[in-house]
Design a protein around this motif. Structure first.
Motif, PDB file in Angstrom:
ATOM      1  N   TYR A 179       0.834  -1.211   0.000  1.00 16.45           N
ATOM      2  CA  TYR A 179       0.000   0.000   0.000  1.00 16.45           C
ATOM      3  C   TYR A 179       0.862   1.251   0.000  1.00 16.45           C
ATOM      4  O   TYR A 179       0.649   2.177  -0.786  1.00 16.45           O
ATOM      5  CB  TYR A 179      -0.934  -0.032   1.208  1.00 16.45           C
ATOM      6  CG  TYR A 179      -1.757   1.219   1.400  1.00 16.45           C
ATOM      7  CD1 TYR A 179      -2.491   1.765   0.353  1.00 16.45           C
ATOM      8  CD2 TYR A 179      -1.796   1.856   2.639  1.00 16.45           C
ATOM      9  CE1 TYR A 179      -3.246   2.913   0.528  1.00 16.45           C
ATOM     10  CE2 TYR A 179      -2.557   2.993   2.824  1.00 16.45           C
ATOM     11  CZ  TYR A 179      -3.270   3.529   1.773  1.00 16.45           C
ATOM     12  OH  TYR A 179      -4.016   4.669   1.954  1.00 16.45           O
ATOM     13  N   HIS A 180       1.856   1.283   0.860  1.00 18.38           N
ATOM     14  CA  HIS A 180       2.704   2.473   0.952  1.00 18.38           C
ATOM     15  C   HIS A 180       3.557   2.649  -0.302  1.00 18.38           C
ATOM     16  O   HIS A 180       3.848   3.785  -0.712  1.00 18.38           O
ATOM     17  CB  HIS A 180       3.590   2.393   2.200  1.00 18.38           C
ATOM     18  CG  HIS A 180       2.816   2.418   3.474  1.00 18.38           C
ATOM     19  ND1 HIS A 180       3.266   1.830   4.641  1.00 18.38           N
ATOM     20  CD2 HIS A 180       1.590   2.950   3.766  1.00 18.38           C
ATOM     21  CE1 HIS A 180       2.367   1.998   5.595  1.00 18.38           C
ATOM     22  NE2 HIS A 180       1.346   2.681   5.088  1.00 18.38           N
ATOM     23  N   HIS A 181       3.959   1.550  -0.926  1.00 22.29           N
ATOM     24  CA  HIS A 181       4.727   1.638  -2.169  1.00 22.29           C
ATOM     25  C   HIS A 181       3.892   2.262  -3.283  1.00 22.29           C
ATOM     26  O   HIS A 181       4.386   3.075  -4.069  1.00 22.29           O
ATOM     27  CB  HIS A 181       5.225   0.246  -2.587  1.00 22.29           C
ATOM     28  CG  HIS A 181       6.068   0.251  -3.812  1.00 22.29           C
ATOM     29  ND1 HIS A 181       5.728  -0.416  -4.973  1.00 22.29           N
ATOM     30  CD2 HIS A 181       7.254   0.874  -4.078  1.00 22.29           C
ATOM     31  CE1 HIS A 181       6.652  -0.223  -5.878  1.00 22.29           C
ATOM     32  NE2 HIS A 181       7.598   0.554  -5.377  1.00 22.29           N
ATOM     33  N   ILE A 182       2.616   1.891  -3.334  1.00 21.59           N
ATOM     34  CA  ILE A 182       1.705   2.484  -4.330  1.00 21.59           C
ATOM     35  C   ILE A 182       1.612   3.993  -4.125  1.00 21.59           C
ATOM     36  O   ILE A 182       1.746   4.776  -5.069  1.00 21.59           O
ATOM     37  CB  ILE A 182       0.314   1.832  -4.235  1.00 21.59           C
ATOM     38  CG1 ILE A 182       0.381   0.366  -4.695  1.00 21.59           C
ATOM     39  CG2 ILE A 182      -0.713   2.605  -5.072  1.00 21.59           C
ATOM     40  CD1 ILE A 182      -0.864  -0.435  -4.359  1.00 21.59           C
ATOM     41  N   VAL A 204      -9.891   0.032   3.236  1.00 21.61           N
ATOM     42  CA  VAL A 204      -9.546  -0.967   4.249  1.00 21.61           C
ATOM     43  C   VAL A 204      -8.048  -0.906   4.544  1.00 21.61           C
ATOM     44  O   VAL A 204      -7.622  -0.922   5.709  1.00 21.61           O
ATOM     45  CB  VAL A 204      -9.950  -2.389   3.779  1.00 21.61           C
ATOM     46  CG1 VAL A 204      -9.426  -3.448   4.758  1.00 21.61           C
ATOM     47  CG2 VAL A 204     -11.463  -2.505   3.644  1.00 21.61           C
ATOM     48  N   ALA A 205      -7.243  -0.814   3.488  1.00 23.57           N
ATOM     49  CA  ALA A 205      -5.793  -0.699   3.671  1.00 23.57           C
ATOM     50  C   ALA A 205      -5.439   0.560   4.451  1.00 23.57           C
ATOM     51  O   ALA A 205      -4.566   0.536   5.327  1.00 23.57           O
ATOM     52  CB  ALA A 205      -5.093  -0.698   2.313  1.00 23.57           C
ATOM     53  N   GLU A 206      -6.118   1.661   4.151  1.00 23.30           N
ATOM     54  CA  GLU A 206      -5.875   2.916   4.854  1.00 23.30           C
ATOM     55  C   GLU A 206      -6.193   2.779   6.336  1.00 23.30           C
ATOM     56  O   GLU A 206      -5.436   3.257   7.196  1.00 23.30           O
ATOM     57  CB  GLU A 206      -6.702   4.028   4.222  1.00 23.30           C
ATOM     58  CG  GLU A 206      -6.715   5.344   4.976  1.00 23.30           C
ATOM     59  CD  GLU A 206      -5.375   6.056   4.974  1.00 23.30           C
ATOM     60  OE1 GLU A 206      -5.236   7.006   5.757  1.00 23.30           O
ATOM     61  OE2 GLU A 206      -4.468   5.664   4.210  1.00 23.30           O
ATOM     62  N   GLN A 207      -7.293   2.135   6.653  1.00 23.10           N
ATOM     63  CA  GLN A 207      -7.670   1.976   8.058  1.00 23.10           C
ATOM     64  C   GLN A 207      -6.682   1.096   8.810  1.00 23.10           C
ATOM     65  O   GLN A 207      -6.373   1.352   9.979  1.00 23.10           O
ATOM     66  CB  GLN A 207      -9.079   1.386   8.163  1.00 23.10           C
ATOM     67  CG  GLN A 207     -10.194   2.358   7.806  1.00 23.10           C
ATOM     68  CD  GLN A 207     -11.563   1.810   8.120  1.00 23.10           C
ATOM     69  OE1 GLN A 207     -11.765   1.095   9.099  1.00 23.10           O
ATOM     70  NE2 GLN A 207     -12.534   2.132   7.286  1.00 23.10           N
ATOM     71  N   ARG A 208      -6.192   0.063   8.166  1.00 22.48           N
ATOM     72  CA  ARG A 208      -5.342  -0.904   8.861  1.00 22.48           C
ATOM     73  C   ARG A 208      -3.865  -0.533   8.848  1.00 22.48           C
ATOM     74  O   ARG A 208      -3.142  -0.845   9.803  1.00 22.48           O
ATOM     75  CB  ARG A 208      -5.522  -2.294   8.245  1.00 22.48           C
ATOM     76  CG  ARG A 208      -6.926  -2.854   8.414  1.00 22.48           C
ATOM     77  CD  ARG A 208      -7.030  -4.259   7.842  1.00 22.48           C
ATOM     78  NE  ARG A 208      -8.405  -4.733   7.845  1.00 22.48           N
ATOM     79  CZ  ARG A 208      -8.784  -5.909   7.348  1.00 22.48           C
ATOM     80  NH1 ARG A 208      -7.880  -6.734   6.839  1.00 22.48           N
ATOM     81  NH2 ARG A 208     -10.061  -6.266   7.365  1.00 22.48           N
ATOM     82  N   ALA A 209      -3.401   0.103   7.754  1.00 25.26           N
ATOM     83  CA  ALA A 209      -1.973   0.369   7.610  1.00 25.26           C
ATOM     84  C   ALA A 209      -1.605   1.837   7.763  1.00 25.26           C
ATOM     85  O   ALA A 209      -0.443   2.164   8.004  1.00 25.26           O
ATOM     86  CB  ALA A 209      -1.479  -0.143   6.250  1.00 25.26           C
TER      87      ALA A 209
END
Length: 241
Positions: A179-182, A204-209
């Motif tokens: 996610y952060h690489h994107i 969902v990725a934003e909430q978790r990561a």
């Protein structure tokens, strides 16, 4: 039940759960009775939206079950509909034509939030499903708002689809590094001033990561905030009558 709204969910179920979690978390409630009234339609068997947009000749049409949901729920008289699936907004005009009850437009809410939260932004990027990138549900209004639209490269788009389908949809898993690489590529390599998270699985990725400090607008979060605002306004009107 009065002063309620309907959530047209299940696309996908984990993304809908993330919307509801954020909805309940942000609602200013201190007792059971202060939370919001809503009906969740978790229609998990709605056909894949991206598959239809990319290949409408052979893929099953998601509009058919979505239209049925809108017709059924409209008979109950919700204050509004929330549609926590960005790609499904490809069918927005057709769905809204079926009912007098307003359907919140998540992409438009996200684009409006850019001006409010990143007033100096000029280059607005989007990460989303291939269907959302193809149907221009974000691209056209971003350009109409006066921004320079930044499309992800094919490599970034492919990595995003892996995050959405292979990680979140298939495994209910978020790879923070992916996610952060994107986000890093969108900001550092493509020069985005802000990146719109245009898929609820990415939310969902934003909430978790978390976003690791990159400038993002979470479309689902904007839908949550508008849902709360309208639901509380409806409740206050009901109590004043």
């Amino acid at each position: 039940m009065k002063d309620f709204f309907t959530i047209l969910g299940g696309m996908g179920t984990e993304a809908t759960e993330a919307y509801i979690h954020l909805l309940n978390e942000r609602t200013p409630a201190h007792s059971d009775q202060e939370y919001l009234n809503y009906i969740l339609v978790n229609h998990a068997t709605v056909p894949d939206r991206t598959a239809f947009i990319v290949d409408p000749e052979t893929a099953p049409n998601p509009l058919i079950p979505l239209a049925e949901d809108v017709r059924q729920q409209s008979q109950l008289g919700p204050e509004f509909f929330a549609l926590p699936c960005n790609t499904a907004h490809y069918f927005y005009e057709q769905l809204q034509s079926l009912t007098d009850i307003p359907i919140l437009h998540m992409p438009n809410l996200a684009i409006a939030a850019v001006a409010a939260k990143f007033p100096t932004a000029r280059r607005v990027g989007l990460i989303a499903t291939d269907g959302t990138l193809k149907d221009q549900v974000y691209e056209l209004p971003i350009k109409a708002a006066g921004y320079e639209f930044v499309m992800p490269t094919p490599a970034i788009a492919a990595e995003t689809m892996t995050l959405i389908y292979d990680d979140v949809k298939a495994q209910n898993h978020v790879n923070p590094d992916r996610y952060h690489h994107i986000l890093q590529q969108m900001v550092d390599e493509l020069g985005c001033d802000v990146v719109i998270l245009g898929c609820t699985e990415i939310s969902v990725a934003e909430q978790r990561a978390g976003n690791a400090g990159f400038p993002v607008i979470d479309a689902q979060g904007e839908l949550v905030d508008e849902s709360i605002r309208l639901a509380l306004a409806a409740r206050n009107r009901q109590q004043a009558e």
